[in-house]
Write a protein that holds these residues in place. Structure first.
Motif, PDB file in Angstrom:
ATOM      1  N   GLN A  46      -5.787 -29.546  46.983  1.00  0.00           N
ATOM      2  CA  GLN A  46      -6.141 -30.254  45.751  1.00  0.00           C
ATOM      3  C   GLN A  46      -7.237 -31.272  46.018  1.00  0.00           C
ATOM      4  O   GLN A  46      -8.132 -31.477  45.178  1.00  0.00           O
ATOM      5  CB  GLN A  46      -4.903 -30.940  45.171  1.00  0.00           C
ATOM      6  N   LEU A  47      -7.171 -31.917  47.178  1.00  0.00           N
ATOM      7  CA  LEU A  47      -8.230 -32.867  47.531  1.00  0.00           C
ATOM      8  C   LEU A  47      -9.579 -32.165  47.615  1.00  0.00           C
ATOM      9  O   LEU A  47     -10.574 -32.682  47.125  1.00  0.00           O
ATOM     10  CB  LEU A  47      -7.914 -33.523  48.862  1.00  0.00           C
ATOM     11  N   LEU A  48      -9.606 -30.995  48.237  1.00  0.00           N
ATOM     12  CA  LEU A  48     -10.868 -30.255  48.347  1.00  0.00           C
ATOM     13  C   LEU A  48     -11.456 -29.969  46.977  1.00  0.00           C
ATOM     14  O   LEU A  48     -12.680 -30.053  46.786  1.00  0.00           O
ATOM     15  CB  LEU A  48     -10.655 -28.952  49.125  1.00  0.00           C
ATOM     16  N   GLN A  49     -10.612 -29.631  46.036  1.00  0.00           N
ATOM     17  CA  GLN A  49     -11.100 -29.410  44.678  1.00  0.00           C
ATOM     18  C   GLN A  49     -11.679 -30.686  44.097  1.00  0.00           C
ATOM     19  O   GLN A  49     -12.721 -30.674  43.450  1.00  0.00           O
ATOM     20  CB  GLN A  49      -9.951 -28.899  43.794  1.00  0.00           C
ATOM     21  N   ALA A  50     -11.021 -31.802  44.353  1.00  0.00           N
ATOM     22  CA  ALA A  50     -11.463 -33.080  43.793  1.00  0.00           C
ATOM     23  C   ALA A  50     -12.804 -33.512  44.346  1.00  0.00           C
ATOM     24  O   ALA A  50     -13.599 -34.157  43.643  1.00  0.00           O
ATOM     25  CB  ALA A  50     -10.412 -34.161  44.058  1.00  0.00           C
ATOM     26  N   ILE A  51     -13.087 -33.179  45.599  1.00  0.00           N
ATOM     27  CA  ILE A  51     -14.343 -33.622  46.209  1.00  0.00           C
ATOM     28  C   ILE A  51     -15.416 -32.532  46.202  1.00  0.00           C
ATOM     29  O   ILE A  51     -16.473 -32.665  46.822  1.00  0.00           O
ATOM     30  CB  ILE A  51     -14.134 -34.125  47.652  1.00  0.00           C
ATOM     31  N   GLY A  52     -15.117 -31.431  45.497  1.00  0.00           N
ATOM     32  CA  GLY A  52     -16.114 -30.374  45.363  1.00  0.00           C
ATOM     33  C   GLY A  52     -16.282 -29.512  46.595  1.00  0.00           C
ATOM     34  O   GLY A  52     -17.342 -28.896  46.793  1.00  0.00           O
ATOM     35  N   GLU A  53     -15.236 -29.444  47.428  1.00  0.00           N
ATOM     36  CA  GLU A  53     -15.319 -28.638  48.641  1.00  0.00           C
ATOM     37  C   GLU A  53     -14.386 -27.434  48.591  1.00  0.00           C
ATOM     38  O   GLU A  53     -14.339 -26.656  49.547  1.00  0.00           O
ATOM     39  CB  GLU A  53     -14.952 -29.499  49.861  1.00  0.00           C
ATOM     40  N   GLY A  54     -13.654 -27.287  47.493  1.00  0.00           N
ATOM     41  CA  GLY A  54     -12.689 -26.198  47.410  1.00  0.00           C
ATOM     42  C   GLY A  54     -13.306 -24.878  47.016  1.00  0.00           C
ATOM     43  O   GLY A  54     -14.398 -24.807  46.505  1.00  0.00           O
TER      44      GLY A  54
END
Length: 278
Positions: free
Chosen positions: A270-278
């Motif tokens: 979920q963090l990766l999605q939030a920072i645009g890395e997912g």
């Protein structure tokens, strides 16, 4: 038919041949010893370190689950945080141990004692092997400016991004600095004639092993050059350079850009999605 006389026998070279054979055998033996050492360093130590890393990660997860590290006391060799580099793939993650001695670095990346903790002003500095013993920092030379480096503690995810490389600084504001992932990454320079306290800080550099000031609160500066409240929150990764040599050190500097408190059920994905890395 006449029989030709046989040529005279040649002088015996038994001693010379034996010496050459012995030298050859010694060279072969030496080559095998070197080969075995390389195999041990590259593969066997990786297996040992993987086992130690898995054990350290399991112990850390258990501590976190039971609330035993909410205000951790840093103990030599004990894990207290996790490190992720999204651009290296979803399976890249290591626990970070306290200390940079041989025992700690056999487990995984090690925190330079006395440097800042994750998210704090100053310089959270971490060392890691580049070859063998898990080689956690084998590829950090491939990190580009603005690449994310994530540090997880029991309570938070801290997102650092690699600072501009030396050849990007002059045109940063009109060049790569305009890209979305670089929105909170600056050169750290000021309008002062000398560029300010962080004028010597870049995303990647190669230094001699004696340049310990790369892990100072402000890299390459005296430790008291700025009050703590004015220090930028940095992350510094250090490893040997070039590969298979400890002649120099490869340094990567990154700046804190985001902090995400962990909530029940929150995940790294979920963090990766939030920072645009997912």
């Amino acid at each position: 038919m006449a029989i030709l006389d046989a040529p005279p026998p040649k002088a015996s070279r038994g001693g010379g041949v034996k010496a050459i054979r012995t030298a050859g055998e010694l060279l072969i033996t030496a080559g095998l010893v070197v080969l075995l050492f390389v195999v041990y360093e590259l593969y066997v130590t990786d297996l040992f370190s993987a086992q130690k890393q898995a054990s350290a990660t399991s112990a850390l997860d258990n501590d976190w689950a039971n609330g035993r590290q909410l205000h951790p006391e840093l103990i030599d060799g004990k894990a207290f945080a996790k490190l992720y580099i999204p651009s290296f793939g979803a399976d890249y993650h290591f626990t970070i141990q306290e200390g940079t001695d041989a025992a700690a670095l056999e487990v995984g990346p090690g925190h330079y004692k006395g440097t800042a903790l994750p998210g704090e002003p100053g310089n959270f500095a971490v060392a890691g092997h580049r070859v063998g013993k898990g080689a956690p920092f084998n590829d950090i030379d491939l990190l580009n400016s603005c690449d994310a480096i994530v540090v997880e503690t029991q309570t938070d995810y801290f997102v650092y991004r690699v600072l501009p490389h030396d050849d990007e600084i002059a045109n940063w504001a009109t060049g790569k600095g305009k890209q979305p992932q670089c929105a909170r990454v600056s050169t750290l320079r000021t309008n002062a004639p000398d560029g300010g306290a962080y004028a010597k800080t870049t995303g990647r550099e190669i230094v001699s092993p004696t340049q310990g000031d790369v892990v100072s609160p402000v890299p390459h500066q005296p430790v008291d050059i700025l009050p703590t409240a004015q220090e930028v929150s940095l992350l510094t990764l250090t490893t040997c350079h070039p590969r298979f040599s400890d002649r120099q050190r490869l340094i990567v500097h990154a700046v804190l850009t985001d902090q995400y408190p962990k909530t029940p059920g929150s995940t790294y994905a979920q963090l990766l999605q939030a920072i645009g890395e997912g």
